[in-house]
Design a protein around this motif. Sequence first.
Motif, PDB file in Angstrom:
ATOM      1  N   VAL A   1      -7.429  11.270  34.321  1.00  0.00           N
ATOM      2  CA  VAL A   1      -8.422  12.039  35.303  1.00  0.00           C
ATOM      3  C   VAL A   1      -9.165  10.926  35.796  1.00  0.00           C
ATOM      4  CG1 VAL A   1     -10.448  13.480  35.450  1.00  0.00           C
ATOM      5  CG2 VAL A   1      -8.534  14.060  33.791  1.00  0.00           C
ATOM      6  N   PRO A   2      -9.268  10.743  37.136  1.00  0.00           N
ATOM      7  CA  PRO A   2      -9.965   9.817  37.880  1.00  0.00           C
ATOM      8  C   PRO A   2     -11.239   9.795  37.768  1.00  0.00           C
ATOM      9  CG  PRO A   2      -9.124  11.307  39.588  1.00  0.00           C
ATOM     10  CD  PRO A   2      -8.334  11.714  38.301  1.00  0.00           C
ATOM     11  N   ASN A   3     -12.174   8.885  38.090  1.00  0.00           N
ATOM     12  CA  ASN A   3     -13.364   8.830  38.160  1.00  0.00           C
ATOM     13  C   ASN A   3     -13.786   9.603  39.341  1.00  0.00           C
ATOM     14  OD1 ASN A   3     -13.837   7.254  35.808  1.00  0.00           O
ATOM     15  ND2 ASN A   3     -13.490   5.283  36.909  1.00  0.00           N
ATOM     16  N   GLY A   4     -15.165  10.436  39.297  1.00  0.00           N
ATOM     17  CA  GLY A   4     -15.444  11.204  40.206  1.00  0.00           C
ATOM     18  C   GLY A   4     -16.575  10.105  41.048  1.00  0.00           C
ATOM     19  N   VAL A   5     -16.559  10.438  42.315  1.00  0.00           N
ATOM     20  CA  VAL A   5     -17.471   9.493  43.347  1.00  0.00           C
ATOM     21  C   VAL A   5     -18.183  10.510  44.190  1.00  0.00           C
ATOM     22  CG1 VAL A   5     -17.692   7.531  45.012  1.00  0.00           C
ATOM     23  CG2 VAL A   5     -15.763   7.409  43.071  1.00  0.00           C
ATOM     24  N   PRO A   6     -19.622  10.694  43.901  1.00  0.00           N
ATOM     25  CA  PRO A   6     -20.187  11.691  44.947  1.00  0.00           C
ATOM     26  C   PRO A   6     -20.195  11.234  46.452  1.00  0.00           C
ATOM     27  CG  PRO A   6     -21.887  10.378  43.705  1.00  0.00           C
ATOM     28  CD  PRO A   6     -20.412  10.082  43.274  1.00  0.00           C
ATOM     29  N   ASP A   7     -20.584  12.159  47.176  1.00  0.00           N
ATOM     30  CA  ASP A   7     -20.808  11.759  48.739  1.00  0.00           C
ATOM     31  C   ASP A   7     -21.980  10.954  48.716  1.00  0.00           C
ATOM     32  OD1 ASP A   7     -21.301  11.877  51.357  1.00  0.00           O
ATOM     33  OD2 ASP A   7     -21.004  14.234  51.471  1.00  0.00           O
ATOM     34  N   PRO A   8     -21.828   9.830  49.520  1.00  0.00           N
ATOM     35  CA  PRO A   8     -23.260   9.165  49.703  1.00  0.00           C
ATOM     36  C   PRO A   8     -24.067   9.649  50.426  1.00  0.00           C
ATOM     37  CG  PRO A   8     -21.243   8.277  51.105  1.00  0.00           C
ATOM     38  CD  PRO A   8     -20.736   9.246  50.079  1.00  0.00           C
ATOM     39  N   GLY A   9     -23.732  10.774  51.161  1.00  0.00           N
ATOM     40  CA  GLY A   9     -24.826  11.221  52.287  1.00  0.00           C
ATOM     41  C   GLY A   9     -25.174  10.319  53.374  1.00  0.00           C
ATOM     42  N   LEU A  10     -24.198   9.592  53.836  1.00  0.00           N
ATOM     43  CA  LEU A  10     -24.573   8.654  55.038  1.00  0.00           C
ATOM     44  C   LEU A  10     -23.350   8.818  56.085  1.00  0.00           C
ATOM     45  CD1 LEU A  10     -24.397   5.469  52.893  1.00  0.00           C
ATOM     46  CD2 LEU A  10     -26.352   6.522  53.606  1.00  0.00           C
ATOM     47  N   PRO A  11     -23.941   8.648  57.490  1.00  0.00           N
ATOM     48  CA  PRO A  11     -22.905   8.815  58.450  1.00  0.00           C
ATOM     49  C   PRO A  11     -21.800   8.134  58.241  1.00  0.00           C
ATOM     50  CG  PRO A  11     -24.983   7.820  59.062  1.00  0.00           C
ATOM     51  CD  PRO A  11     -24.877   8.245  57.692  1.00  0.00           C
ATOM     52  N   PRO A  12     -20.719   8.593  58.848  1.00  0.00           N
ATOM     53  CA  PRO A  12     -19.416   7.411  58.728  1.00  0.00           C
ATOM     54  C   PRO A  12     -19.752   6.072  59.184  1.00  0.00           C
ATOM     55  CG  PRO A  12     -18.741   9.611  59.679  1.00  0.00           C
ATOM     56  CD  PRO A  12     -20.410   9.789  59.694  1.00  0.00           C
ATOM     57  N   ALA A  13     -19.156   5.056  58.635  1.00  0.00           N
ATOM     58  CA  ALA A  13     -19.522   3.847  58.926  1.00  0.00           C
ATOM     59  C   ALA A  13     -19.110   3.438  60.355  1.00  0.00           C
ATOM     60  CB  ALA A  13     -18.733   2.625  58.130  1.00  0.00           C
ATOM     61  N   ASP A  14     -19.570   2.311  61.138  1.00  0.00           N
ATOM     62  CA  ASP A  14     -19.286   2.342  62.633  1.00  0.00           C
ATOM     63  C   ASP A  14     -18.208   1.041  62.246  1.00  0.00           C
ATOM     64  OD1 ASP A  14     -19.184   1.172  64.988  1.00  0.00           O
ATOM     65  OD2 ASP A  14     -21.108   0.673  65.376  1.00  0.00           O
ATOM     66  N   ALA A  15     -17.259   1.158  62.932  1.00  0.00           N
ATOM     67  CA  ALA A  15     -16.000   0.288  62.774  1.00  0.00           C
ATOM     68  C   ALA A  15     -16.179  -0.878  63.715  1.00  0.00           C
ATOM     69  CB  ALA A  15     -14.875   1.075  62.727  1.00  0.00           C
ATOM     70  N   GLY A  16     -17.172  -0.713  64.552  1.00  0.00           N
ATOM     71  CA  GLY A  16     -17.408  -1.785  65.473  1.00  0.00           C
ATOM     72  C   GLY A  16     -18.214  -2.928  64.741  1.00  0.00           C
ATOM     73  N   THR A  17     -18.948  -2.798  63.755  1.00  0.00           N
ATOM     74  CA  THR A  17     -19.584  -4.327  63.275  1.00  0.00           C
ATOM     75  C   THR A  17     -18.729  -5.324  62.777  1.00  0.00           C
ATOM     76  OG1 THR A  17     -19.471  -3.192  60.829  1.00  0.00           O
ATOM     77  CG2 THR A  17     -21.186  -2.511  62.145  1.00  0.00           C
ATOM     78  N   ARG A  18     -19.009  -6.263  62.693  1.00  0.00           N
ATOM     79  CA  ARG A  18     -18.067  -7.564  62.593  1.00  0.00           C
ATOM     80  C   ARG A  18     -18.317  -7.950  61.247  1.00  0.00           C
ATOM     81  NH1 ARG A  18     -19.136  -7.528  67.739  1.00  0.00           N
ATOM     82  NH2 ARG A  18     -17.219  -7.810  69.138  1.00  0.00           N
ATOM     83  N   VAL A  19     -18.090  -7.197  59.972  1.00  0.00           N
ATOM     84  CA  VAL A  19     -18.600  -7.495  58.771  1.00  0.00           C
ATOM     85  C   VAL A  19     -17.457  -6.976  57.754  1.00  0.00           C
ATOM     86  CG1 VAL A  19     -20.002  -7.088  56.786  1.00  0.00           C
ATOM     87  CG2 VAL A  19     -20.945  -7.285  58.906  1.00  0.00           C
ATOM     88  N   VAL A  20     -16.918  -8.009  56.820  1.00  0.00           N
ATOM     89  CA  VAL A  20     -16.102  -7.662  55.679  1.00  0.00           C
ATOM     90  C   VAL A  20     -17.107  -7.754  54.491  1.00  0.00           C
ATOM     91  CG1 VAL A  20     -14.013  -8.259  54.474  1.00  0.00           C
ATOM     92  CG2 VAL A  20     -14.144  -8.628  56.858  1.00  0.00           C
ATOM     93  N   ALA A  21     -16.835  -6.523  53.676  1.00  0.00           N
ATOM     94  CA  ALA A  21     -17.805  -6.452  52.618  1.00  0.00           C
ATOM     95  C   ALA A  21     -16.807  -6.495  51.031  1.00  0.00           C
ATOM     96  CB  ALA A  21     -18.688  -5.069  52.471  1.00  0.00           C
ATOM     97  N   ALA A  22     -17.451  -6.912  50.119  1.00  0.00           N
ATOM     98  CA  ALA A  22     -16.683  -6.957  48.800  1.00  0.00           C
ATOM     99  C   ALA A  22     -17.792  -6.734  47.757  1.00  0.00           C
ATOM    100  CB  ALA A  22     -15.854  -8.100  48.478  1.00  0.00           C
ATOM    101  N   ALA A  23     -17.554  -6.140  46.657  1.00  0.00           N
ATOM    102  CA  ALA A  23     -18.472  -5.990  45.687  1.00  0.00           C
ATOM    103  C   ALA A  23     -17.905  -5.805  44.404  1.00  0.00           C
ATOM    104  CB  ALA A  23     -19.344  -4.684  45.900  1.00  0.00           C
ATOM    105  N   GLY A  24     -18.552  -6.285  43.237  1.00  0.00           N
ATOM    106  CA  GLY A  24     -18.136  -6.388  41.890  1.00  0.00           C
ATOM    107  C   GLY A  24     -18.881  -7.644  41.117  1.00  0.00           C
TER     108      GLY A  24
END
Length: 402
Positions: free
Chosen positions: A185-208
């Motif tokens: 059973v995969p982990n549940g991830v709730p809707d962040p309640g944010l508008p879709p990301a703008d693919a025009g930004t010049r940013v690569v992100a990573a987390a952990g």
Amino acid sequence: MKITFLIHDIYGIGGTNRTTLNLAAALAGRHEVTIVSVRRHRTHPRFDIDPRVTVLPLVDVRKDSADLADPLLHERSLAFPVAEKRYHQYSRLTDHRVERYLGDAEADVITGTRAGINVYVARFAPPSALRIAQEHLTHDTHTKKLRTQLARQYRDLDALVTTTEADAAIYRAKMRLPGVRVLAVPNGVPDPGLPPADAGTRVVAAAGRLTRGKRFDLLIEAFAEVAAKHPDWTLRIYGAGPEKDRLQQLIDERSLGGRAVLMGVVSPIEAEFAKASIVASASDAESFGMTLVEAMRCGVPVVSTDCPLGPAEIIHDGVDGRLVPTGDRRALATALLDLIADEPARRRMGRAARRGALRYDPSRIVHTYEDLFADLDATRHSRASARHKSKWHGLAAHALRH
């Protein structure tokens, strides 16, 4: 139903805490939910907790706590498996408190959330309750010694739940558990309640967590190739951990200061992902891949190594993200460069990622668990019979050999 989660320390930070709180909040809309924290090391939890969820700590290790003077706190646990990573944080006091709580519990379902705690559930939870073990790590992550201990104890459970089908298949093949339902059973991830990301930004992100296994060093090396061709793009890495100084040194050595930045811990992370056009993961292994789904829920395509066990079950290569071979710096850099050069593809994949991630909505995960509860309750007698038959066959075989 009355549903209890037994967890190591809900007052801290970490993926298991976050996913447990997501599931507990979703279940609390229809059930009575309690989170029992074996330990409490701080006054306030780091994550927000749904007010409908009851939190009960068992052993208080905060400064000036009366529990610190209890002699049982300084005696080694006799029930928590010695080979478990957290063994040094368990004691006769935790054994006693957990056994007493579970023995008196009137819960319909009791769910453990890490290997050692699953052993507590198997040993101390009443047979009237459905006893479920969640594995947030993987079978092969555990040492051979721990797997041997778990194989004995897990036989008294009703179900073993992994986060990926790949890991469930390994458990079915390598750990014989008659009468125990083994499923993913995969982990549940709730809707962040944010508008879709703008693919025009010049940013690569990573987390952990900044550890060797997450291979942020590989990501930085790959981004060095990106930076040489696209000097207007930046890499933002969110998290903390023992590799921080080494990663900063690597950034300095590659002259990426100001271009690749260690951002520290940010929680919740979704608002930061929404500022990026690409989220990247270079891990050698993942038990699931929460950050991948969190990024996808924000409408951001993910470039990830195709490591065991989670990413290939989350990302559809070329549709909502990219999968590249584990440990391959050049392949990782190439995938990033391809998406950087193709904004329409980023936008298309981002939309597909947002749609595809709906399958991880907690409301859907709740229905899966409710179906599991109903099935386990309906098959109690047949599964108990299978367990007893296996036990007697094993005793008979042992007698014949000796």
